[in-house]
Design an enzyme around this catalytic site. Structure first.
Site, short mmCIF file in Angstrom:
data_model
loop_
_atom_site.label_atom_id
_atom_site.label_comp_id
_atom_site.label_asym_id
_atom_site.label_seq_id
_atom_site.Cartn_x
_atom_site.Cartn_y
_atom_site.Cartn_z
N TYR A 137 48.17 14.16 54.98
CA TYR A 137 49.06 15.27 54.61
C TYR A 137 50.47 15.02 55.17
O TYR A 137 51.47 15.12 54.47
CB TYR A 137 48.51 16.60 55.14
CG TYR A 137 49.55 17.70 55.12
CD1 TYR A 137 49.92 18.29 53.92
CD2 TYR A 137 50.21 18.08 56.30
CE1 TYR A 137 50.92 19.25 53.89
CE2 TYR A 137 51.20 19.05 56.28
CZ TYR A 137 51.55 19.63 55.08
OH TYR A 137 52.55 20.58 55.05
N SER A 175 58.00 19.45 56.99
CA SER A 175 57.20 19.99 58.09
C SER A 175 57.56 19.32 59.41
O SER A 175 57.95 18.14 59.43
CB SER A 175 55.73 19.73 57.76
OG SER A 175 54.91 19.93 58.88
N LYS A 196 54.43 14.24 53.43
CA LYS A 196 55.71 14.92 53.74
C LYS A 196 56.78 13.89 54.07
O LYS A 196 57.91 13.98 53.61
CB LYS A 196 55.54 15.91 54.89
CG LYS A 196 54.72 17.13 54.52
CD LYS A 196 55.40 17.97 53.45
CE LYS A 196 54.49 18.96 52.80
NZ LYS A 196 55.00 19.58 51.58
P1 NAD Z 1 50.06 27.45 49.91
O1 NAD Z 1 48.87 26.59 49.66
O2 NAD Z 1 49.86 28.86 50.24
O3 NAD Z 1 51.06 27.37 48.66
C1 NAD Z 1 51.14 26.24 47.82
C2 NAD Z 1 50.97 26.73 46.38
O4 NAD Z 1 51.09 25.59 45.51
C3 NAD Z 1 49.61 27.35 46.12
O5 NAD Z 1 49.78 28.65 45.58
C4 NAD Z 1 48.92 26.41 45.14
O6 NAD Z 1 48.13 27.11 44.20
C5 NAD Z 1 50.11 25.71 44.49
N1 NAD Z 1 49.82 24.34 44.02
C6 NAD Z 1 49.28 23.31 44.73
N2 NAD Z 1 49.15 22.24 43.93
C7 NAD Z 1 49.64 22.58 42.70
C8 NAD Z 1 49.78 21.89 41.47
N3 NAD Z 1 49.37 20.64 41.29
N4 NAD Z 1 50.34 22.56 40.42
C9 NAD Z 1 50.76 23.84 40.55
N5 NAD Z 1 50.63 24.54 41.69
C10 NAD Z 1 50.07 23.91 42.76
O7 NAD Z 1 50.93 26.71 51.03
P2 NAD Z 1 52.14 27.27 51.90
O8 NAD Z 1 51.64 27.49 53.27
O9 NAD Z 1 52.84 28.35 51.19
O10 NAD Z 1 53.04 25.97 51.96
C11 NAD Z 1 54.10 25.77 51.04
C12 NAD Z 1 54.71 24.42 51.31
O11 NAD Z 1 55.18 24.37 52.65
C13 NAD Z 1 53.76 23.25 51.16
O12 NAD Z 1 54.48 22.17 50.60
C14 NAD Z 1 53.36 22.94 52.57
O13 NAD Z 1 52.98 21.59 52.72
C15 NAD Z 1 54.64 23.23 53.32
N6 NAD Z 1 54.45 23.57 54.74
C16 NAD Z 1 53.55 24.55 55.07
C17 NAD Z 1 53.34 24.86 56.40
C18 NAD Z 1 52.32 25.89 56.80
O14 NAD Z 1 51.87 25.86 57.95
N7 NAD Z 1 51.94 26.83 55.94
C19 NAD Z 1 54.07 24.20 57.38
C20 NAD Z 1 55.00 23.22 57.01
C21 NAD Z 1 55.16 22.91 55.66
C1 WQD Z 2 48.15 25.46 66.43
C2 WQD Z 2 47.52 25.33 67.83
C3 WQD Z 2 45.52 23.99 67.87
C4 WQD Z 2 42.99 26.61 65.53
C5 WQD Z 2 49.42 22.46 61.45
C6 WQD Z 2 49.66 21.22 60.63
C7 WQD Z 2 51.13 20.95 60.53
C8 WQD Z 2 51.88 22.17 60.00
C9 WQD Z 2 51.53 23.39 60.77
C10 WQD Z 2 52.10 22.02 57.63
C11 WQD Z 2 47.03 23.90 68.11
C12 WQD Z 2 45.23 25.42 68.27
C13 WQD Z 2 44.07 26.07 66.20
C14 WQD Z 2 41.86 27.06 66.27
C15 WQD Z 2 42.99 26.43 68.30
N1 WQD Z 2 51.52 22.46 58.65
N2 WQD Z 2 44.07 25.99 67.56
N3 WQD Z 2 41.92 26.95 67.64
O1 WQD Z 2 48.15 21.97 64.42
O2 WQD Z 2 50.43 22.88 65.01
O3 WQD Z 2 49.95 22.27 62.73
O4 WQD Z 2 50.10 23.54 60.83
O5 WQD Z 2 52.97 21.22 57.54
O6 WQD Z 2 51.28 19.86 59.68
O7 WQD Z 2 49.02 20.12 61.27
O8 WQD Z 2 48.87 24.29 63.68
O9 WQD Z 2 47.76 26.45 63.53
O10 WQD Z 2 46.37 24.37 63.22
O11 WQD Z 2 47.26 24.93 65.48
O12 WQD Z 2 42.97 26.32 69.52
O13 WQD Z 2 40.86 27.50 65.73
O14 WQD Z 2 46.36 26.16 67.88
O15 WQD Z 2 44.77 23.11 68.64
O16 WQD Z 2 47.27 23.63 69.45
P1 WQD Z 2 49.30 22.78 64.06
P2 WQD Z 2 47.51 25.05 63.88
#
Ligand code: NAD
Ligand code: WQD
Length: 338
Positions: free
Chosen positions: A149, A124, A153
Site C-alpha cells: 500500500y 500519506s 503511494k
Molecule cells: P476509503 O476507502 O474510505 O475511500 C476510498 C473510496 O474509493 C471508497 O469509497 C471506494 O469505494 C472508492 N474506490 C476504491 N477503488 C475504486 C475504483 N477502482 N473505482 C472507483 N472507486 C473506487 O478511504 P479514505 O480513508 O477515504 O482514503 C482516501 C484516500 O486517502 C486514499 O487514497 C487513501 O489511500 C488515502 N489516505 C488515507 C488515510 C487514512 O488513514 N484513511 C491516510 C493517508 C492517506
Molecule cells: C496507530 C497506532 C498501532 C490498532 C496506518 C497506515 C498508514 C496510514 C495511516 C494510510 C499504532 C496502534 C492500532 C489496534 C493498536 N494510512 N494500534 N491497536 O499504523 O499509524 O498507519 O494508517 O495511508 O499508511 O499504515 O495507524 O491506526 O493502524 O495505528 O495498538 O488495534 O495504534 O500499533 O501504533 P498507522 P493505525
C-alpha cells in the site's frame, strides 16, 4: 468550477465533497462503492443541501472515464479512490498496484489529452517510513515503505511529479498523517469493513461492545508511556485543507506547480493517550490488553505542518477529544440504522 472527486463517497472524500460544495464548487463523484455505501451520497446531500453528480463505476475502466470527461467540463480533480488496507495489500499486491496506479494513470491521461490542470493526490505519511527526524518536514527524506500500500503511494507521487514536469501541470501532493473523527452532523464517517485495522475505529467498536477488548500493540517503545505515537488529524480539518490546496492551484498563474504538504496537527499522541481521551470525551470504558508490537509499525510519527499553515492559511485545530466525540456520535448513528 467543476471538480472530479474520485472515491468521493469514501471516508475522507465524503467530508471533502461537503466542503467543496460549501465553497460553491460543482462536484462530480465517481465511486464504485467497493468501500462505501449509497446512503453516504444521500447524507452528503442532506448535510450540504446540494446534490453532487454521482457515477457508480470502477475507475480502472478507461473508456468510462473518457466518457465522463466528454460529458462534463472537468477543471480539476481530487483523487481519493484507492485501496487502503495495509495488511491486505501484502496479501494482494497485484490488486493494490492495479487499482491504485491504474486509477491514477487513467485520470492523468485525460488531464494530459484535454489540457486540464489542478490535480490533488491523497498521499500519506507512510512515504516517510520511520523518519530520522521528528517532527517530519516535507523535506524529510522518504524511505521505502514497508507495505505494498505504502509503495503505491510513493510510486503515485513519482508518477505525478513526472507528469507535472513533462506536461506543465499544477499539482498538490497531500501527505495525510492519521485521519480520525466524523462529521459533526453525525451523518458522515468512516465505514470500517470487517475487523478494523486502525486504532480509532477499533477503540470505537470496543467501546460499543462489538469487540471484546482493544489490543494495544506494544508498550515497550521509547516513548513517554511506552506506546507508539502518531499525529491524529480531524477529518473535517483535513477536508478543509483540500479546498485550500485546490484554491491555491487555481489561483496560481504559473503553468507548473508542484506543491507538497504534510497535513497533520503537529502534535503526537500515544495509543494510551488516545484511549484515555476517548474514554474522557465519551464517558465510556475501553477495555484493553497489552500485546506484542505489530509487525511493520513505526515508533513515532508526527508532522511539522507549518508549510501548509504558511502557504494555504490552513491549520488543524480541532482537539483530539472533540474528534473522538464525533466518532462516537457516528457509531451511535450507525447503530441506529441497523
Ligand atoms: P476509503 O476507502 O474510505 O475511500 C476510498 C473510496 O474509493 C471508497 O469509497 C471506494 O469505494 C472508492 N474506490 C476504491 N477503488 C475504486 C475504483 N477502482 N473505482 C472507483 N472507486 C473506487 O478511504 P479514505 O480513508 O477515504 O482514503 C482516501 C484516500 O486517502 C486514499 O487514497 C487513501 O489511500 C488515502 N489516505 C488515507 C488515510 C487514512 O488513514 N484513511 C491516510 C493517508 C492517506
Ligand atoms: C496507530 C497506532 C498501532 C490498532 C496506518 C497506515 C498508514 C496510514 C495511516 C494510510 C499504532 C496502534 C492500532 C489496534 C493498536 N494510512 N494500534 N491497536 O499504523 O499509524 O498507519 O494508517 O495511508 O499508511 O499504515 O495507524 O491506526 O493502524 O495505528 O495498538 O488495534 O495504534 O500499533 O501504533 P498507522 P493505525
Amino acid at each position: 468550477m467543476t471538480i472530479l472527486v474520485t472515491g468521493g463517497l469514501g471516508y475522507i472524500g465524503s467530508h471533502t465533497v461537503v466542503e467543496l460544495l460549501k465553497n460553491n464548487f460543482e462536484v462530480v463523484i465517481v465511486d464504485d462503492l467497493s468501500n462505501s455505501e449509497k446512503f453516504i451520497l444521500e447524507n452528503i446531500e442532506e448535510v450540504s443541501g446540494k446534490k453532487p453528480i454521482f457515477y457508480p463505476f470502477d475507475l480502472r475502466r478507461k473508456e468510462l472515464i473518457h466518457q465522463l470527461f466528454d460529458a462534463h467540463h472537468i477543471e480539476g480533480c481530487i483523487n481519493f479512490a484507492a485501496y487502503k488496507a495495509v495488511g491486505e495489500s501484502q496479501e494482494k499486491p497485484l490488486d493494490y498496484y492495479e487499482n491504485n496506479l491504474f486509477i491514477l494513470i487513467n485520470i492523468l491521461q485525460e488531464f494530459k489529452n484535454r489540457n486540464i490542470s489542478n490535480f490533488i493526490f491523497s498521499s500519506s505519511c507512510t512515504v516517510y517510513g520511520q523518519a530520522d527526524e521528528m517532527p517530519i518536514h516535507e523535506t524529510t527524506p522518504l524511505k521505502m515503505p514497508e507495505s505494498v500500500y505504502g509503495k503505491t503511494k510513493q510510486m503515485g507521487e513519482e508518477i505525478i511529479l513526472d507528469f507535472a514536469k513533462a506536461y506543465h501541470k499544477k499539482i498538490s501532493l497531500l501527505r495525510y498523517f492519521n485521519p480520525i473523527g466524523a462529521h459533526p452532523s453525525g451523518k458522515l464517517g468512516e465505514l470500517p469493513l470487517g475487523i478494523p485495522n486502525n486504532l480509532v475505529p477499533f477503540v470505537t467498536q470496543t467501546a460499543a461492545g462489538i469487540r471484546k477488548e482493544l489490543s494495544i500493540f506494544g508498550n515497550d517503545y521509547p516513548t513517554l508511556d511506552g506506546t507508539a505515537v502518531r499525529d491524529y488529524i480531524y477529518v473535517v480539518d483535513l477536508a478543509k485543507a483540500h479546498v485550500a490546496a485546490l484554491q491555491k492551484l487555481i489561483a496560481s498563474t504559473e503553468d507548473t506547480v508542484l506543491d507538497i504538504y504534510n497535513l497533520g496537527t503537529g502534535n503526537g499522541s500515544s495509543v494510551l493517550e488516545v484511549v484515555q481521551a476517548f474514554e474522557k470525551a465519551n464517558q465510556v470504558a475501553v477495555p484493553y490488553k497489552i500485546c506484542d508490537r505489530r509487525v511493520g509499525d513505526i515508533t513515532i510519527a508526527y508532522a511539522n505542518a507549518t508549510k501548509a499553515e504558511k502557504e494555504l492559511g490552513w491549520k488543524a485545530d480541532t482537539t483530539l477529544e472533540i474528534a473522538l466525540k464525533t466518532t462516537w456520535q457516528w457509531q451511535k448513528y450507525l447503530e441506529s440504522r441497523n
